[in-house]
Structures are given as C-alpha cells and as structure tokens.
Design an enzyme around this catalytic site. Structure first.
Site, PDB file in Angstrom:
ATOM      1  N   GLU A 189      -9.912   2.733  -5.197  1.00  0.00           N
ATOM      2  CA  GLU A 189      -9.616   4.127  -4.829  1.00  0.00           C
ATOM      3  C   GLU A 189      -8.449   4.722  -5.615  1.00  0.00           C
ATOM      4  O   GLU A 189      -7.588   5.396  -5.037  1.00  0.00           O
ATOM      5  CB  GLU A 189      -9.311   4.195  -3.317  1.00  0.00           C
ATOM      6  CG  GLU A 189     -10.456   3.705  -2.466  1.00  0.00           C
ATOM      7  CD  GLU A 189     -10.155   3.705  -0.974  1.00  0.00           C
ATOM      8  OE1 GLU A 189     -11.058   4.067  -0.213  1.00  0.00           O
ATOM      9  OE2 GLU A 189      -9.043   3.324  -0.563  1.00  0.00           O
ATOM     10  N   HIS A 246      -2.860   3.257  -4.546  1.00  0.00           N
ATOM     11  CA  HIS A 246      -2.268   2.722  -3.311  1.00  0.00           C
ATOM     12  C   HIS A 246      -0.827   2.245  -3.519  1.00  0.00           C
ATOM     13  O   HIS A 246      -0.398   1.269  -2.898  1.00  0.00           O
ATOM     14  CB  HIS A 246      -3.121   1.565  -2.759  1.00  0.00           C
ATOM     15  CG  HIS A 246      -4.428   2.027  -2.169  1.00  0.00           C
ATOM     16  ND1 HIS A 246      -4.541   2.522  -0.899  1.00  0.00           N
ATOM     17  CD2 HIS A 246      -5.675   2.070  -2.696  1.00  0.00           C
ATOM     18  CE1 HIS A 246      -5.814   2.851  -0.659  1.00  0.00           C
ATOM     19  NE2 HIS A 246      -6.516   2.590  -1.736  1.00  0.00           N
ATOM     20  N   ASP A 276       0.864  -1.182   0.000  1.00  0.00           N
ATOM     21  CA  ASP A 276       0.000   0.000   0.000  1.00  0.00           C
ATOM     22  C   ASP A 276       0.900   1.233   0.000  1.00  0.00           C
ATOM     23  O   ASP A 276       2.133   1.104  -0.097  1.00  0.00           O
ATOM     24  CB  ASP A 276      -0.961  -0.006   1.201  1.00  0.00           C
ATOM     25  CG  ASP A 276      -2.321   0.595   0.833  1.00  0.00           C
ATOM     26  OD1 ASP A 276      -2.337   1.767   0.414  1.00  0.00           O
ATOM     27  OD2 ASP A 276      -3.338  -0.085   0.946  1.00  0.00           O
TER      28      ASP A 276
END
Ligand code: ACM
Length: 637
Positions: free
Chosen positions: A355, A277, A203
């Site tokens: 995202e 990410h 991440d």
C-alpha cells in the site's frame, strides 16, 4: 456386555463417532493426521510421575504439563530422567522416525500409562498439547475442580504438520500491546500448534522497537494522541494534545520475547514496513522523506490521511513514504537491519512493501532524477528499485528478504519471498517465478474483519465468517505447491483497543486457520470442526480467554422482491432454530421459528431475533432495523 462389544468394535475398526467418551467428545484442534480410539480410558492418578529427557529444550514443555496437570486437579507431579513405571513418558527417538519429521509425534494413551514419542523437542511439545486436549475441558481451570473425573480416552495418534510455516501476524503498531500481552498471544497460538509469530513492529501509527542508532524512532515515533471511536476517522490531533498513547519494546524486551517464543517452538518474524506505512519513522527523522514540510509531521493517531476512493495504491494526503531517491534512507535501513538481524534469530526479515502511495513521488524532482539515472519508467519500478536495494541490505546481514505481494509490481527482487495478501493471485504468480510464498489472503485469513453481521459486531470495513476462514486452502488451484511454504492469518489492530477484544477477534477463527495449516486437507470437515470449536469454547470459558460467539448468530440476506423487502435467514452451524419478532419485543423459543423467507408486516420497523438450540438460547439477541435491510436490498421506503 453390550459396552464391551462396542469397545471391541472401536478397537478393531477405530470408529471414532460411536466410540467417543460421551462426557467429553474427542475434540482435538488441529485435527491429527491419524487417530484411532482404542478400548478403555486412562485415569490420572493423584501422584503423576513423568519421565522425560532432561534437557533445556524440553523444560518449558514440562513446566506447562506440570502446571496444567496440577492447577485444576490439585494432584502432584514428579519428574525424572529414568522412571520405568512412569505415568507419562516423553521420549526422544535416538533414530529418526521419518514419518513424523521434526515437529511430529506419536501419542499412545493406554489404560495404564501414556507415551509421547518424537524426533525433536518440538514434537514432544505438540504431543503434550494434544494430550491436554484429550483430558476433560476442566483441565483448563485455574483453580481446583474437585468433582471432575480426570480421564482421557485410550487413543493411538500419529501426527505431524502439513506446512512448516504456520503463522499468525499481530500488529502492535496501530495499537500498542505490552510485552506480557505479546507473550500471552504467543502462548495461546503455540497451543494450537502455530509456529510462527509475525510481529508487525512499525507502521504510520507507531514504531515499536528500540533501534539504538536512531533513538527518536521510539522517543518520538512510538507516541501519539490517545483516541477511541472508529480508527481512521478520528479528528486531527491538536498541537497541544498530549501524546500519551503508545509504547515500545527495548532490545532487552525483544530478546525476552524471542526466548519465550523459542521455548514454545515459535519463531518470530520481525516486520519493518517500508517504504509506505512509514509515518512514525518520518515523524522521527523527517530527512527520510522526499517531501518538503515533512518536519511538521506527527505519528498518525487514527485520523484519516489516505484517500482510497481511487483504489490501490492510495493517494496520500501526507507523505508517509521513505524516499527511494535519498541515500540517507539506505543508510538508515542498513543500520536498522543490522540491529534487527542481530536480535532476531529467524532466517527471514519482512520489509512490508504494501500500500505504498506514489503521488508524492510523482511530484518529487529527486525521484524524477533517480528515474532518469536508473532508466525507471513507472512508479512501480521506482518501488522495485527500492526493494532490490533493500534486499541487498537484508541479505548482507545474513537474512532472507520477504514482503507483501506488492513487491511483485515493477519486478520482484531476485531472492524475495512473497506473502500473498490481496487474494491468492500474487502468491500463484510468485510461485510461478520460483519464489517462496506464504499464503495469507484477505479472503480467508484476515482476522481483523468482522466475523458476523455489522449490526452486532464492532464495525470494520469487511466481514470474514468462521466458516469461510475454515475454507482456507494454502495451495490454491494453479499454485505450484513446491514454493508454498505455508499459510498465515493476520490480525491488524486498528480497531483493537484492548487485549480482550484482541482475543475476541482471534478466536475461533484462529482455530480454523490452525487446522488449515496443520491438518491434512482430507481430514477437514466443517461440521465436526464446528462441534470441536464448541468444546474449545468451554475450555476458554474456564481459562478466561475471550472468543467471538458470532457463529451462533444468524446470517441476513436482504432481497428486493419487486420493491418489497424480503428477508432470508440462515445459520453458519447446523441444528439451530431462529426465533424472531417484528413487534419490538424480545423473542424466545415461544416466538415464531424461522422456516422460510420473511416479508415484514406493513408498519414494522424492527426485526428482533435470537438463535436457540432446543430450548436453550445460544446466539445473541439481535435488533435489526428494517430500514438497514431495506438499504441493503435497495428497497425504497
Ligand atoms: C496489508 O494488509 N496491507 C498487508
């Protein structure tokens, strides 16, 4: 005589409620498919003989059984392949019993002995977990408890899972957890019959797996400046601050954890979260970005770098995406996937996809050229182009491709499986398109959310109470059950600074989700589940595993009653009284008991309250400033 008559009724009708061994009510989590309580109890002899198949796949099951039957009792265990008068027999069917499948078992506890029969070693493992839960809670003690009568009620159980995918995700990127902590997590989940550990390995805040062809990923990408407070709001790290926070797993560590999980019948799903990410990867290899200046980027240490004020996708303040227009990215992913596929035996690789900000792509000439060349009209189509190429890479390594539900946007890759997290909509849509789906919606399955009121819980941006988690239904209305391969809960680690708090967030909601993915839907019952949870709390107290007691705390509803604050209180579980004060003193059972909505006295500033069961305090003492409730209700002071 009365007792014999009662036992006879139990035997004939299998009536659980009145037949339970009163000292330790039967409290199996997850609830078995079928359980009949019979007359009598089995008493553990001080020398326990166990007959079991002598094969490597059963060894860990036997080790666990031995440890648990000896540590608390001080008794002795003897094993053998053939022991005609064994106390406990574990038997593998030679002809498959179709009713119980690969993970099911039949458990028969009689006064004289116990048998667990299964088709496969996994079934024996789960049968052993159930058996241990039939013994007194003290069986979890790490030291000998001399006064306990070691007995189990006589039962006949037939049990098998509702879903083949019973997952728990644990994010080790936002905060690193050691190999030992990960093994403990796996150990704990397996006892509740979860069979899939989703290892979120990369991440923005850390790359946690050694990739031999890209050493900087762990040399640089696994380390950040150590901070505590509210993650996501930390100050910007300074150039000279030491990067002491983090860690990674070598490939040898990974192999060790995979074997540890396999011994407990847990598969491991690795996740490499791209193209968003990816700041840890970009900080290690800036060439993977489309954005000039990426060579100045560092692994995120918990500072704010995303603007969520416009909703999803977020606006990135620093570009944390891999560049879909950069061929080096696909070379990178090919090499990473080669190493990951060689390490992890599980059939899927999870590639994230969630995202992903698009604002830097919108400014990139390389992306504009890619769009023109490939006829891509939107940024979602750009991401879809990336996902399709990545699917080809993953499949070329002999693995199946899975991503978060954002991979539906712009067109789903041909064979992709979808993990539905933004509610159930994405999962329903993917199933309609005949793609496999794992349901893992925030609504029920996000274990990083607070489990009680913000006034007492460590702050996270949302709340998910135990009762709501227990309502999780992996096949929601409108979903084609044929494509829902299972369900999963997710434990993100932004606000997890240590393993004790990790446990606090995981349990008891982990019990709830375990029952939702294992037990038949019609077997679920909130009140009896809540009672079972309390028995498992006793087990965890002895085992020294932390859990959240939030289900005992009151639920506040602040109401604006014509400009006047009114407070309604409720409890998540039945049978609790709420005692309160408005005078700043600590309430106990002699204070007023909540019976109807409260209107605070004129100059009061604080509502203090605590729940009791009878005359015993059970909840935590909560101090709720009235101005907090006024704000929630929209009441002016
Ligand atoms: C997610 O929670 N961003 C998958």
């Amino acid at each position: 005589m009365k007792k014999i008559a009662l036992l006879l009724i139990c035997y004939l009708f299998g009536v659980h409620a009145i037949c339970q061994n009163t000292s330790t009510p039967i409290s199996i989590i997850p609830e078995p498919v079928q359980m009949v309580q019979n007359a009598g109890v089995f008493v553990l002899p001080s020398t326990i003989t166990i007959e079991a198949p002598i094969q490597p796949a059963v060894k860990t099951t036997l080790d666990i059984l031995q440890l648990r039957l000896t540590a608390a009792t001080g008794y002795k265990v003897l094993f053998g392949g053939q022991m005609p008068s064994a106390t406990i027999k574990l038997v593998l069917n030679t002809t498959a019993d179709a009713a119980i499948g690969n993970e099911g078992y039949r458990l028969n506890v009689k006064t004289a002995n116990i048998t667990i029969v299964a088709n496969q070693p996994a079934g024996l493992f789960y049968g052993v977990q159930t058996l241990l839960q039939l013994l007194p809670v003290e069986i979890e003690s790490k030291t000998v408890m001399a006064q306990v009568k070691w007995k189990a009620p006589c039962v006949t159980i037939t049990d098998y899972p509702r879903f083949g995918w019973r997952g728990l995700m644990f994010d080790v990127s936002r905060h690193f957890f050691t190999k030992k902590e990960v093994k403990d997590f796996i150990d704990q989940m397996a006892r509740y019959k979860y069979n899939l550990y989703h290892w979120h390995l990369t991440d923005d805040e850390g790359w946690r797996i050694e990739i031999k062809s890209y050493p900087n990923l762990t040399k640089k990408g696994a380390w950040s400046v150590a901070k505590v407070g509210y993650f996501g709001t930390f100050s910007q790290p300074l150039p000279d601050e030491p990067k002491t926070n983090g860690g990674f797993y070598t490939q040898e560590d990974i192999k060790e954890v995979i074997q540890y999980a396999k011994d407990r019948f847990v598969n491991i799903l690795p996740e490499v979260d791209v193209p968003g990410h990816s700041m840890a990867a970009i900080a290690s290899y800036p060439d993977l970005s489309c954005t000039p200046g990426a060579d100045k980027y560092d692994v995120i240490a918990g500072e704010s770098f995303m603007d969520w004020s416009h909703g999803a996708p977020p606006i990135a303040l620093k570009d944390n995406t891999l560049c879909p227009a950069n061929e080096k990215v696909y070379v990178f992913l090919d090499k990473v996937m080669t190493e990951i596929a060689a390490l992890f035996p599980f059939e899927y690789i999870h590639v994230g996809g969630d995202e992903c900000p698009k604002n830097f792509w919108e400014k990139s000439d390389a992306i504009k050229a890619l769009m023109q060349k490939e006829g891509l009209k939107t940024m979602e189509e750009v991401q879809s182009y990336f996902e399709k190429r990545l699917e080809t890479i993953v499949e070329s390594k002999g693995k199946k491709f899975m991503g978060w539900d954002e991979i539906l946007e712009g067109g789903l890759a041909p064979n992709a499986a979808v993990m539905s997290w933004r509610g159930e909509k994405g999962g329903i849509e993917a199933a309609k398109l005949k793609h496999d789906v794992v349901m893992s919606p925030t609504t029920y399955a996000y274990l990083d959310y607070m489990q009680g009121d913000e006034i007492i819980e460590p702050h996270v941006y949302a709340t998910l109470r135990l009762k709501k988690s227990y309502e999780f239904e992996p096949v929601p209305p409108g979903a084609d059950a044929k494509y829902i391969i299972g369900g999963q809960a997710n434990l993100w680690s932004e606000q997890l600074y240590n393993t004790r708090h990790m446990q606090y967030m995981l349990w008891p909601r982990g019990f709830a989700i375990a029952e939702c993915v294992w037990s038949p839907k019609e077997k679920k019952n909130w009140n009896s589940f809540a009672a079972k949870v309390e028995q498992h709390f006793k087990r965890y107290d002895l085992e020294e595993v932390k859990y959240a007691p939030s289900m005992y705390d009151p639920i506040f509803t602040a109401i604006n009653n014509n400009g006047q604050l009114q407070i309604e209180l409720a409890t998540e579980i039945e049978g609790l009284d709420i005692h309160y004060s408005f005078d700043n003193s600590f309430p106990d059972q002699f204070y007023p008991k909540y019976t109807a909505a409260l209107t605070p006295p004129k100059d009061a500033v604080m509502l203090k309250l605590i729940t009791y069961r009878g005359n015993k305090p059970i909840g935590r003492m909560i101090a709720m400033p009235l101005d907090v409730l006024q704000k929630r209700a929209g009441v002016k002071k």
